[in-house]
Design a protein around this motif. Structure first.
Motif, PDB file in Angstrom:
ATOM      1  N   GLU A   1     113.471  -1.388   5.775  1.00 30.11           N
ATOM      2  CA  GLU A   1     114.295  -2.594   5.774  1.00 30.11           C
ATOM      3  C   GLU A   1     114.340  -3.209   7.174  1.00 30.11           C
ATOM      4  O   GLU A   1     114.510  -2.495   8.158  1.00 30.11           O
ATOM      5  N   PRO A   2     114.185  -4.525   7.262  1.00 27.29           N
ATOM      6  CA  PRO A   2     114.272  -5.163   8.589  1.00 27.29           C
ATOM      7  C   PRO A   2     115.682  -5.049   9.162  1.00 27.29           C
ATOM      8  O   PRO A   2     116.668  -5.116   8.423  1.00 27.29           O
ATOM      9  N   SER A   3     115.760  -4.885  10.448  1.00 23.20           N
ATOM     10  CA  SER A   3     117.061  -4.774  11.099  1.00 23.20           C
ATOM     11  C   SER A   3     117.736  -6.137  11.166  1.00 23.20           C
ATOM     12  O   SER A   3     117.113  -7.185  10.973  1.00 23.20           O
ATOM     13  N   LYS A   4     119.030  -6.124  11.438  1.00 23.00           N
ATOM     14  CA  LYS A   4     119.774  -7.373  11.562  1.00 23.00           C
ATOM     15  C   LYS A   4     119.225  -8.226  12.693  1.00 23.00           C
ATOM     16  O   LYS A   4     119.187  -9.457  12.594  1.00 23.00           O
ATOM     17  N   LEU A   5     118.781  -7.578  13.769  1.00 24.35           N
ATOM     18  CA  LEU A   5     118.218  -8.321  14.891  1.00 24.35           C
ATOM     19  C   LEU A   5     116.944  -9.038  14.485  1.00 24.35           C
ATOM     20  O   LEU A   5     116.726 -10.206  14.832  1.00 24.35           O
ATOM     21  N   THR A   6     116.091  -8.338  13.718  1.00 29.57           N
ATOM     22  CA  THR A   6     114.835  -8.949  13.265  1.00 29.57           C
ATOM     23  C   THR A   6     115.119 -10.150  12.376  1.00 29.57           C
ATOM     24  O   THR A   6     114.477 -11.209  12.501  1.00 29.57           O
ATOM     25  N   VAL A   7     116.068 -10.004  11.452  1.00 30.86           N
ATOM     26  CA  VAL A   7     116.426 -11.110  10.560  1.00 30.86           C
ATOM     27  C   VAL A   7     116.961 -12.289  11.353  1.00 30.86           C
ATOM     28  O   VAL A   7     116.606 -13.455  11.100  1.00 30.86           O
ATOM     29  N   TRP A   8     117.820 -12.009  12.350  1.00 26.77           N
ATOM     30  CA  TRP A   8     118.399 -13.093  13.160  1.00 26.77           C
ATOM     31  C   TRP A   8     117.324 -13.825  13.942  1.00 26.77           C
ATOM     32  O   TRP A   8     117.328 -15.051  14.040  1.00 26.77           O
ATOM     33  N   VAL A   9     116.368 -13.084  14.510  1.00 23.48           N
ATOM     34  CA  VAL A   9     115.281 -13.706  15.272  1.00 23.48           C
ATOM     35  C   VAL A   9     114.453 -14.616  14.378  1.00 23.48           C
ATOM     36  O   VAL A   9     114.100 -15.748  14.748  1.00 23.48           O
TER      37      VAL A   9
ATOM     38  N   GLU B   1      99.325 -35.200   3.822  1.00 21.73           N
ATOM     39  CA  GLU B   1     100.165 -35.219   5.030  1.00 21.73           C
ATOM     40  C   GLU B   1     101.610 -34.922   4.676  1.00 21.73           C
ATOM     41  O   GLU B   1     102.123 -35.425   3.686  1.00 21.73           O
ATOM     42  N   LEU B   2     102.223 -34.056   5.505  1.00 20.34           N
ATOM     43  CA  LEU B   2     103.630 -33.721   5.310  1.00 20.34           C
ATOM     44  C   LEU B   2     104.508 -34.583   6.201  1.00 20.34           C
ATOM     45  O   LEU B   2     104.130 -34.920   7.323  1.00 20.34           O
ATOM     46  N   ASP B   3     105.690 -34.916   5.720  1.00 19.00           N
ATOM     47  CA  ASP B   3     106.636 -35.736   6.469  1.00 19.00           C
ATOM     48  C   ASP B   3     107.692 -34.838   7.124  1.00 19.00           C
ATOM     49  O   ASP B   3     108.896 -35.015   6.916  1.00 19.00           O
ATOM     50  N   ASN B   4     107.227 -33.881   7.913  1.00 18.89           N
ATOM     51  CA  ASN B   4     108.151 -32.985   8.620  1.00 18.89           C
ATOM     52  C   ASN B   4     108.852 -33.726   9.753  1.00 18.89           C
ATOM     53  O   ASN B   4     108.267 -34.617  10.388  1.00 18.89           O
ATOM     54  N   ASN B   5     110.086 -33.374   9.988  1.00 22.68           N
ATOM     55  CA  ASN B   5     110.802 -33.913  11.138  1.00 22.68           C
ATOM     56  C   ASN B   5     110.284 -33.254  12.425  1.00 22.68           C
ATOM     57  O   ASN B   5     109.637 -32.202  12.395  1.00 22.68           O
ATOM     58  N   LEU B   6     110.586 -33.917  13.539  1.00 22.37           N
ATOM     59  CA  LEU B   6     110.222 -33.301  14.814  1.00 22.37           C
ATOM     60  C   LEU B   6     110.962 -31.982  14.981  1.00 22.37           C
ATOM     61  O   LEU B   6     112.136 -31.872  14.593  1.00 22.37           O
ATOM     62  N   PRO B   7     110.312 -30.975  15.555  1.00 25.57           N
ATOM     63  CA  PRO B   7     111.006 -29.696  15.770  1.00 25.57           C
ATOM     64  C   PRO B   7     112.238 -29.903  16.648  1.00 25.57           C
ATOM     65  O   PRO B   7     112.196 -30.633  17.645  1.00 25.57           O
ATOM     66  N   PRO B   8     113.356 -29.291  16.293  1.00 24.96           N
ATOM     67  CA  PRO B   8     114.584 -29.473  17.094  1.00 24.96           C
ATOM     68  C   PRO B   8     114.407 -29.118  18.566  1.00 24.96           C
ATOM     69  O   PRO B   8     114.954 -29.803  19.430  1.00 24.96           O
ATOM     70  N   TRP B   9     113.644 -28.048  18.865  1.00 23.07           N
ATOM     71  CA  TRP B   9     113.481 -27.662  20.268  1.00 23.07           C
ATOM     72  C   TRP B   9     112.784 -28.777  21.049  1.00 23.07           C
ATOM     73  O   TRP B   9     113.108 -29.030  22.210  1.00 23.07           O
ATOM     74  N   TRP B  10     111.815 -29.440  20.410  1.00 21.67           N
ATOM     75  CA  TRP B  10     111.099 -30.527  21.086  1.00 21.67           C
ATOM     76  C   TRP B  10     112.009 -31.740  21.237  1.00 21.67           C
ATOM     77  O   TRP B  10     112.048 -32.374  22.294  1.00 21.67           O
TER      78      TRP B  10
ATOM     79  N   ASP C   1     115.366 -16.064  11.514  1.00 24.84           N
ATOM     80  CA  ASP C   1     116.150 -17.237  11.106  1.00 24.84           C
ATOM     81  C   ASP C   1     116.254 -18.244  12.246  1.00 24.84           C
ATOM     82  O   ASP C   1     116.127 -19.463  12.027  1.00 24.84           O
ATOM     83  N   THR C   2     116.496 -17.749  13.457  1.00 29.94           N
ATOM     84  CA  THR C   2     116.593 -18.644  14.615  1.00 29.94           C
ATOM     85  C   THR C   2     115.278 -19.368  14.859  1.00 29.94           C
ATOM     86  O   THR C   2     115.253 -20.573  15.159  1.00 29.94           O
ATOM     87  N   TYR C   3     114.161 -18.652  14.712  1.00 30.80           N
ATOM     88  CA  TYR C   3     112.848 -19.266  14.913  1.00 30.80           C
ATOM     89  C   TYR C   3     112.607 -20.380  13.893  1.00 30.80           C
ATOM     90  O   TYR C   3     112.110 -21.452  14.238  1.00 30.80           O
ATOM     91  N   GLN C   4     112.983 -20.139  12.648  1.00 35.48           N
ATOM     92  CA  GLN C   4     112.797 -21.154  11.617  1.00 35.48           C
ATOM     93  C   GLN C   4     113.647 -22.392  11.894  1.00 35.48           C
ATOM     94  O   GLN C   4     113.218 -23.521  11.679  1.00 35.48           O
ATOM     95  N   LYS C   5     114.879 -22.157  12.401  1.00 35.23           N
ATOM     96  CA  LYS C   5     115.738 -23.296  12.720  1.00 35.23           C
ATOM     97  C   LYS C   5     115.160 -24.112  13.868  1.00 35.23           C
ATOM     98  O   LYS C   5     115.199 -25.346  13.861  1.00 35.23           O
ATOM     99  N   LEU C   6     114.651 -23.404  14.893  1.00 39.80           N
ATOM    100  CA  LEU C   6     114.053 -24.116  16.028  1.00 39.80           C
ATOM    101  C   LEU C   6     112.783 -24.846  15.611  1.00 39.80           C
ATOM    102  O   LEU C   6     112.462 -25.900  16.156  1.00 39.80           O
TER     103      LEU C   6
END
Length: 325
Positions: free
Chosen positions: A83-91, A121-130, A93-98
């Motif tokens: 099972e993935p650890s809580k830290l792995t899951v958080w990392v 072509e996909l209509d993705n928004n700009l990445p939040p980090w960018w 999820d955070t990466y997907q949000k960024l």
């Protein structure tokens, strides 16, 4: 087996923490402690061997304990580790949000009508980090423009001049305490007992054979009289010891074998012979040397005294005239 961090990461981290603590608490000069002091290197090697031995013992015990479990316990243990650890899951999820992109399962919602030989072509928004980074650069640019072009703060040239001046002051302060940086322009006669004792040791080791222990001279000139071949005073003596005497028949240059501080110490020590009476003094050589800087200081003092006396006389005369009137 039960550790979250593998031993190949854990051992180097612990080892280098110990190395850092050793370097912090052991004053070893310019080079690392284990290079300056071999005993430190042996100690660190011993620590590394102990850490590896501990890891080996712990790993063996883990394997023994694991093998002692029944099949059901082994299965629970393996599934729990899978099972993935809580830290792995958080990392993740955070990466997907960024990243700000849709999951593959939801890309059908943002596909555009454009079709280029089957490429869509996909209509993705700009990445939040960018996007947030872009906003940050705009804010920084506005602050920079107001600070340096509206309020006229110090630019890079003014900052350079300020830092250069501060560095020069720091260098001068350092030179005051770093005696080994002394040269012909900065040398001053040393009067501390420790410096004179060090100069005496240098003199007895290198200079006695030519100048005698009491400075009376032999192969070299007499150091007790007022006559100097290349000039007296601390600066001339320092230069003579450092660069050597007259070509072909003078003293060798000692700058290759003596440090600047040692030259200043021995120069200060041999000036102590001035005015003493050696057992067998050698005849004078060279010319009588007079310290012109001292004379100019004395003359300036005399002139100031005369001027003060004249002023006092003028005041007295003026007072007498006023009282008569």
């Amino acid at each position: 087996m039960r550790h979250l961090i593998p031993s190949f990461i854990r051992v180097p981290v612990v080892f280098f923490i110990i190395v850092g603590l050793v370097e912090y608490f052991v004053d070893s000069g310019d080079q690392p402690a284990f290079m300056e002091q071999p005993i430190i290197m042996l100690f660190l090697l011993l620590v590394l061997l102990i850490l590896l031995a501990i890891e080996g013992i712990v790993g063996s015990m883990d394997n023994i304990l694991y093998q002692s479990l029944d099949e059901e316990a082994k299965a629970r243990y393996d599934s729990k580790r899978a099972e993935p650890s809580k830290l792995t899951v958080w990392v993740k999820d955070t990466y997907q949000k960024l990243l700000g992109s849709k999951p593959i399962e939801q890309e059908g919602e943002i596909i555009l009508d454009h079709n280029y030989d089957g490429i869509k072509e996909l209509d993705n928004n700009l990445p939040p980090w960018w996007l947030y980074g872009f906003y940050a650069t705009i804010i920084f640019g506005v602050i920079y423009m107001v600070r340096y072009h509206v309020l006229n703060a110090d630019d890079q040239f003014a900052e350079y001049e300020i830092e250069y001046a501060e560095a020069q002051r720091a260098i001068e302060e350092y030179k005051k305490t770093a005696k080994n940086l002394v040269d012909i322009n900065t040398v001053e006669i040393l009067t501390e007992t420790a410096d004179l004792n060090a100069g005496q040791k240098v003199f007895e080791a290198n200079c006695v054979v030519c100048h005698m222990a009491d400075g009376g001279g032999g192969i070299g000139p007499n150091l007790t009289d007022e006559y100097w071949i290349l000039g007296g005073g601390i600066k001339n003596v320092f230069k003579t010891v450092s660069e050597g005497g007259r070509d072909g028949k003078g003293m060798v240059a000692w700058k290759a074998s003596l440090k600047p501080l040692e030259i200043a110490q021995v120069s200060s020590y041999l000036l102590q012979f001035q005015g003493t009476t050696p057992a067998n003094p050698k005849d004078p050589e060279g010319d009588i040397w007079v310290d012109e800087s001292a004379e100019s200081t004395d003359s300036a003092t005399d002139e100031a005294s005369e001027s003060e006396a004249e002023s006092t006389e003028e005041v007295a005369e003026a007072t007498t005239v006023a009282s008569n009137n």
